[in-house]
Design an enzyme around this catalytic site. Structure first.
Site, PDB file in Angstrom:
ATOM      1  N   ARG A   1      -4.123 -10.121   4.301  1.00 19.27           N
ATOM      2  CA  ARG A   1      -4.506 -10.050   2.886  1.00 19.27           C
ATOM      3  C   ARG A   1      -3.275  -9.591   2.113  1.00 19.27           C
ATOM      4  NH1 ARG A   1      -6.916  -6.330  -0.743  1.00 19.27           N
ATOM      5  NH2 ARG A   1      -8.505  -7.297  -2.097  1.00 19.27           N
TER       6      ARG A   1
ATOM      7  N   LYS B   1       0.816  -1.209   0.000  1.00 21.08           N
ATOM      8  CA  LYS B   1       0.000   0.000   0.000  1.00 21.08           C
ATOM      9  C   LYS B   1       0.855   1.267   0.000  1.00 21.08           C
ATOM     10  CE  LYS B   1      -4.510  -1.600   1.301  1.00 21.08           C
ATOM     11  NZ  LYS B   1      -5.660  -1.496   2.221  1.00 21.08           N
TER      12      LYS B   1
END
Length: 294
Positions: free
Chosen positions: A258, A224
């Protein structure tokens, strides 16, 4: 650290989250996905990616048909057409999660064999809780402030950890009021979702405070922007930072990870389990007397 209802049944398998770390692989059937830029948009590619992830040790495969990022709406029928064939192909092999905020898509996916609904909008549509309650599926409730696929400029929090915890507690209460059993709820603090890098770093630094919620905690931090901005790394060069953040969260209570880089994340989580004493080494040879040599 507190985990209420640590033993969960997901996709026909029992998992004891008091001593297990689980990797959720990501398969995006979108032409504009955040990380792979459409590499698994084709049906065959999506199914193959899911199978490869399961072979690499992922216990859950999360299938999405629409990115989280702001953009034009995709008709529900089109999202169902993207997701359901992948669910049907993978669900006999691995627990399948569907990344959607549409109750109609969730229902179709559950009927096709999905075991988890991953709602990154935090039950923005309360009917999602009704769909889950009418099934055996688990729901992931993520923290995010904006309406689905819209921008939330300059998000403000009085105290990001407290505000996230309050949001998750309220949305969990909503799910419970609609009939979702507590043992079928997972909470995700939403790294980067409507948060700046500084806010996400603080959320990560104080991650242990979220265990006061008593739930099974999922983190979706793989590759991210908070990692890229912290390290000055482009999207394809954030693996080390992703693993470091995952290890930190594991040490402070996260249980589901995840991830895009499945093999590396599986190795990281299994190593943590071995250090904790939850998993035996694959073998022992170093400074160990060989069997039969007394």
């Amino acid at each position: 650290m507190r985990i209420d209802h640590p033993v969960r049944r997901i996709g026909g398998r029992e998992i004891d989250f008091s001593r297990r770390l689980v990797v959720m692989a990501i398969v995006n059937r979108t032409p504009d996905s955040f990380y792979d830029r459409g590499a698994t948009f084709a049906l065959d590619a999506a199914i193959a990616a899911g199978m490869d992830a399961a072979a690499a040790g992922a216990e859950i495969v999360d299938v999405g048909g629409v990115p989280f990022a702001p953009g034009p709406a995709l008709p529900v029928a089109d999202e169902i057409a993207r997701i359901v064939p992948v669910v049907e192909a993978l669900s006999p092999l691995v627990a399948v999660s569907v990344d959607t905020f549409h109750p109609e898509v969730a229902r179709a996916a559950i009927e096709a064999g999905a075991a988890i609904v991953n709602d990154t909008t935090g039950l923005h549509d309360p009917r999602m809780a009704d769909v889950v309650a009418d099934s055996d599926a688990t729901v992931v409730i993520a923290h995010s402030l904006a309406a689905p696929r819209t921008q939330h400029p300059l998000p403000h929090y009085d105290d990001v950890v407290r505000d996230v915890a309050d949001f998750l507690r309220a949305r969990r209460d909503l799910a419970l009021s609609r009939g979702v059993p507590p043992e079928r709820i997972v909470l995700d603090p939403g790294h980067d979702l409507n948060k700046s890098t500084a806010q996400t770093l603080e959320l990560t630094r104080r991650f242990g405070e979220l265990t006061e919620l008593g739930g099974v905690l999922l983190v979706a931090l793989s590759n991210k922007d908070f990692i890229g901005e912290s390290l000055d790394r482009e999207r394809g060069d954030r693996l080390a930072g992703s693993l470091a953040a995952a290890a930190w969260c594991a040490a402070h209570g996260a249980r589901i990870f995840r991830a895009h880089n499945v093999r590396e994340t599986v190795d990281a989580t299994r190593m943590i389990e071995a250090i904790e004493g939850w998993r035996d080494p694959a073998y022992q040879r170093h400074n160990v007397r060989p069997e039969g040599n007394d």
